[in-house]
Enzyme design. Structure first.
Site, PDB file in Angstrom:
ATOM      1  N   GLY A  98      13.633 -67.583  58.327  1.00  0.00           N
ATOM      2  CA  GLY A  98      14.501 -66.758  57.489  1.00  0.00           C
ATOM      3  C   GLY A  98      13.901 -65.382  57.274  1.00  0.00           C
ATOM      4  N   ASP A  99      14.674 -64.492  56.641  1.00  0.00           N
ATOM      5  CA  ASP A  99      14.224 -63.134  56.324  1.00  0.00           C
ATOM      6  C   ASP A  99      13.869 -62.326  57.574  1.00  0.00           C
ATOM      7  OD1 ASP A  99      14.376 -63.875  53.595  1.00  0.00           O
ATOM      8  OD2 ASP A  99      12.403 -64.780  53.752  1.00  0.00           O
ATOM      9  N   GLY A 124      15.876 -60.290  59.014  1.00  0.00           N
ATOM     10  CA  GLY A 124      16.617 -59.020  59.043  1.00  0.00           C
ATOM     11  C   GLY A 124      17.994 -59.199  59.657  1.00  0.00           C
ATOM     12  N   LYS A 125      18.565 -60.373  59.463  1.00  0.00           N
ATOM     13  CA  LYS A 125      19.890 -60.661  60.052  1.00  0.00           C
ATOM     14  C   LYS A 125      20.978 -59.770  59.460  1.00  0.00           C
ATOM     15  CE  LYS A 125      19.401 -64.961  58.740  1.00  0.00           C
ATOM     16  NZ  LYS A 125      17.988 -64.931  58.345  1.00  0.00           N
ATOM     17  N   GLY A 126      20.850 -59.474  58.151  1.00  0.00           N
ATOM     18  CA  GLY A 126      21.879 -58.671  57.474  1.00  0.00           C
ATOM     19  C   GLY A 126      22.078 -57.343  58.169  1.00  0.00           C
ATOM     20  N   GLY A 182      19.490 -64.038  51.093  1.00  0.00           N
ATOM     21  CA  GLY A 182      19.514 -62.679  50.558  1.00  0.00           C
ATOM     22  C   GLY A 182      19.554 -61.749  51.745  1.00  0.00           C
ATOM     23  N   HIS A 183      20.723 -61.250  52.066  1.00  0.00           N
ATOM     24  CA  HIS A 183      20.840 -60.373  53.222  1.00  0.00           C
ATOM     25  C   HIS A 183      20.869 -58.917  52.761  1.00  0.00           C
ATOM     26  CE1 HIS A 183      22.529 -63.813  55.905  1.00  0.00           C
ATOM     27  NE2 HIS A 183      21.288 -63.974  55.551  1.00  0.00           N
ATOM     28  N   GLN A 220      19.283 -68.119  56.366  1.00  0.00           N
ATOM     29  CA  GLN A 220      17.957 -68.729  56.564  1.00  0.00           C
ATOM     30  C   GLN A 220      17.546 -68.641  58.048  1.00  0.00           C
ATOM     31  OE1 GLN A 220      20.308 -70.905  54.532  1.00  0.00           O
ATOM     32  NE2 GLN A 220      19.625 -69.481  52.997  1.00  0.00           N
ATOM     33  N   THR A 275      15.515 -76.013  54.297  1.00  0.00           N
ATOM     34  CA  THR A 275      16.683 -75.915  53.443  1.00  0.00           C
ATOM     35  C   THR A 275      17.575 -77.123  53.774  1.00  0.00           C
ATOM     36  OG1 THR A 275      18.387 -74.417  52.586  1.00  0.00           O
ATOM     37  CG2 THR A 275      18.069 -74.427  55.004  1.00  0.00           C
ATOM     38  N   GLY A 335      12.401 -62.632  44.731  1.00  0.00           N
ATOM     39  CA  GLY A 335      11.319 -61.675  44.507  1.00  0.00           C
ATOM     40  C   GLY A 335       9.942 -62.253  44.825  1.00  0.00           C
ATOM     41  N   ASP A 386       8.464 -51.398  63.421  1.00  0.00           N
ATOM     42  CA  ASP A 386       7.780 -50.256  62.811  1.00  0.00           C
ATOM     43  C   ASP A 386       6.650 -50.682  61.870  1.00  0.00           C
ATOM     44  OD1 ASP A 386      10.306 -51.129  61.572  1.00  0.00           O
ATOM     45  OD2 ASP A 386       9.668 -49.856  59.902  1.00  0.00           O
TER      46      ASP A 386
HETATM   47  P1  IMP Z   1      16.497 -73.888  49.220  1.00  0.00           P
HETATM   48  O1  IMP Z   1      17.304 -73.452  50.387  1.00  0.00           O
HETATM   49  O2  IMP Z   1      16.667 -73.006  48.017  1.00  0.00           O
HETATM   50  O3  IMP Z   1      16.687 -75.334  48.907  1.00  0.00           O
HETATM   51  O4  IMP Z   1      14.944 -73.742  49.635  1.00  0.00           O
HETATM   52  C1  IMP Z   1      14.347 -74.543  50.660  1.00  0.00           C
HETATM   53  C2  IMP Z   1      13.353 -73.730  51.470  1.00  0.00           C
HETATM   54  O5  IMP Z   1      14.052 -72.729  52.211  1.00  0.00           O
HETATM   55  C3  IMP Z   1      12.326 -72.971  50.631  1.00  0.00           C
HETATM   56  O6  IMP Z   1      11.114 -72.910  51.342  1.00  0.00           O
HETATM   57  C4  IMP Z   1      12.918 -71.576  50.505  1.00  0.00           C
HETATM   58  O7  IMP Z   1      11.934 -70.597  50.279  1.00  0.00           O
HETATM   59  C5  IMP Z   1      13.533 -71.434  51.881  1.00  0.00           C
HETATM   60  N1  IMP Z   1      14.670 -70.492  51.897  1.00  0.00           N
HETATM   61  C6  IMP Z   1      15.913 -70.703  51.449  1.00  0.00           C
HETATM   62  N2  IMP Z   1      16.679 -69.623  51.648  1.00  0.00           N
HETATM   63  C7  IMP Z   1      15.906 -68.724  52.258  1.00  0.00           C
HETATM   64  C8  IMP Z   1      16.135 -67.409  52.768  1.00  0.00           C
HETATM   65  O8  IMP Z   1      17.248 -66.848  52.705  1.00  0.00           O
HETATM   66  N3  IMP Z   1      15.086 -66.797  53.340  1.00  0.00           N
HETATM   67  C9  IMP Z   1      13.867 -67.380  53.473  1.00  0.00           C
HETATM   68  N4  IMP Z   1      13.600 -68.602  53.030  1.00  0.00           N
HETATM   69  C10 IMP Z   1      14.612 -69.268  52.427  1.00  0.00           C
END
Ligand code: IMP
Length: 424
Positions: A12-13, A15-17, A40-41, A222, A237, A302, A333
């Site tokens: 996850g994270d 930079g898909k958004g 969180g995109h 994710q 997740t 955060g 970068d």
């Molecule tokens: P949950 O999806 O809130 O149940 O979290 C399960 C796991 O997925 C945890 O390790 C979270 O930090 C991770 N996770 C859930 N959503 C994201 C995301 O958008 N980006 C990165 N990690 C995520």
């Protein structure tokens, strides 16, 4: 017509958004097929930061339809908050947001159970958004779908069973206060009229769009290594960010999407939030440097993200599961200014080469990465839009990724602005 599927290739994270926003000029609709407000995109437009959790990232492009698929678990309160943010920022979403009828609701009691489970059961490091408990209710057939909220008797019957079970757990296991069924019912009553205009009655809405020659972008949330089936279980997740989720989470057929471009989004290094194995994690000052330079803090919670080197063993696995047809590399970068850059090309386990990505958590937490070292580059590459203008060492790094994974890189992101991208 070639549809586009955008999938996170790591944890996850990635930079898909930004990638979805960038590609949205060429498409008619964006469909989110799984996850919920845990995503969180982040997208930037003219320096203004937008963080979207539920509403597909295409919303900031005028005229693009945004569909919340049945594979998503929808927190209606978070959804309304997001609409307000759009209104405040002058984004017109009228007649552009649709929710498929069979998407399940996340209700406030799901968040309570998310927290309790983190405190008392195995700590996963969830986002606390009630995602796991909502999917658990869906698969236990105790959930409430958005289309069900207009049927009072059905809601009451479902809640009667569901909340009674939950209260037994609260009394006997969690030692916490009971949930009042009427309160949950009233929460649903509070949102149902406001939600009505967004709910589509026909679960084949997306397939019908395809039948009328609309071009669709499927937006994963994710990442593949957090997938409930293929990720680092149980530190995952509760949905399928991987390719299978597109079909089950949006109501399209294999025939509808078989010629799609499947883009794996890969950050130029690795990050992970929450618990779970992370073979290439850097636990010294360099990790802190990447966190600070890449602003690696969760867009939803955060929380500081754990940082590490790029892991090509994990990416090869991700490529195989998803069948990526191309890659988008983001945050290249951030690597500027590093003297040396490592890339993991294999794992070693008890002195032997492993050659594959083990899904067994205990094994994965014991592997030792084998690295190939690259010379870095000093100069800033932020905002470069032409591949030829990249430093030779950055080109070497990218070519190695392509050769190793046997897949073309088609997009390189070199900054947070929408157009800070190289298209190949
Ligand atoms: P949950 O999806 O809130 O149940 O979290 C399960 C796991 O997925 C945890 O390790 C979270 O930090 C991770 N996770 C859930 N959503 C994201 C995301 O958008 N980006 C990165 N990690 C995520």
């Amino acid at each position: 017509m070639k549809h586009i599927i955008v999938i996170g290739a790591q944890w996850g994270d990635e930079g898909k958004g930004k990638i979805v926003d960038f590609l949205s000029t060429e498409i008619d609709a964006v469909v989110r097929y799984q996850g919920g407000a845990n995503a969180g995109h982040t997208i930037f437009i003219k320096g203004k930061k937008f963080v979207l959790h539920l509403i597909p990232s295409g919303i900031v492009r005028e005229g693009v339809l945004c569909i919340i698929g049945n594979g998503v678990v929808l927190d209606p309160f978070a959804f309304f908050e997001e609409l307000e943010i759009l209104t405040t920022n002058g984004v017109n979403y009228n007649d552009r947001i649709f929710i498929l009828p069979n998407a399940h609701l996340v209700l406030p009691f799901h968040k309570i159970f998310d927290r309790l489970s983190e405190d008392k059961n195995q700590k996963i490091g969830t986002t606390g958004k009630g995602i796991g408990p909502a999917y658990a209710d869906k698969y236990s057939r105790l959930g409430i779908r958005v289309i069900d909220i207009f049927n009072d008797d059905y809601i009451k019957d479902q809640l009667n069973v569901n909340i009674k079970i939950k209260n037994t757990l609260l009394n006997n296991f969690y030692n916490d206060s009971e949930i009042v069924i009427e309160d949950v019912f009233n929460q649903i009553m509070k949102i149902r009229d406001k939600l009505r205009s967004f709910i589509i009655d026909d679960a084949t809405f997306v397939s019908n769009l395809i039948a009328t020659n609309k071009r669709i972008l499927f937006e994963g949330a994710q990442g593949s290594l957090l997938d409930v089936d293929f990720g680092t279980y149980p530190f995952v997740t509760s949905s399928n960010p991987t390719i299978g989720g597109v079909l089950t989470g949006s109501g399209v057929s294999l025939k509808d999407i078989k010629d799609s471009e499947v883009i794996g989004v890969v950050k130029a290094y690795s990050t992970r939030v929450g618990e779970g194995p992370f073979p290439t994690e850097i636990k010294n000052d360099l990790g802190e440097y990447l966190r600070s330079k890449g602003n690696e803090y969760g867009a939803t919670t955060g929380r500081p993200r754990r940082c590490g080197w790029l892991d090509l063993v994990a990416l090869m696995y991700s490529k195989q599961i998803n069948g990526f047809s191309s890659l988008a590399i983001t945050k290249l970068d951030v690597l500027s200014g590093l003297n040396k850059i490592n890339v993991c090309i294999d794992y070693e386990l008890d002195g032997n080469e492993l050659n594959y990505f083990p899904v067994e958590t205990f094994t994965l937490s014991k592997v030792v990465p084998i690295y190939k070292e690259f010379d870095g580059w000093e100069e800033s590459i932020q905002g470069i839009r032409n591949f030829e203008k990249l430093p030779q060492n950055a080109k070497n790094y990218l070519h190695f990724i392509e050769d190793f994974l046997k897949i073309k890189i088609k997009i390189i992101s070199t900054g947070f602005e929408r157009d800070d991208s190289i298209i190949l």
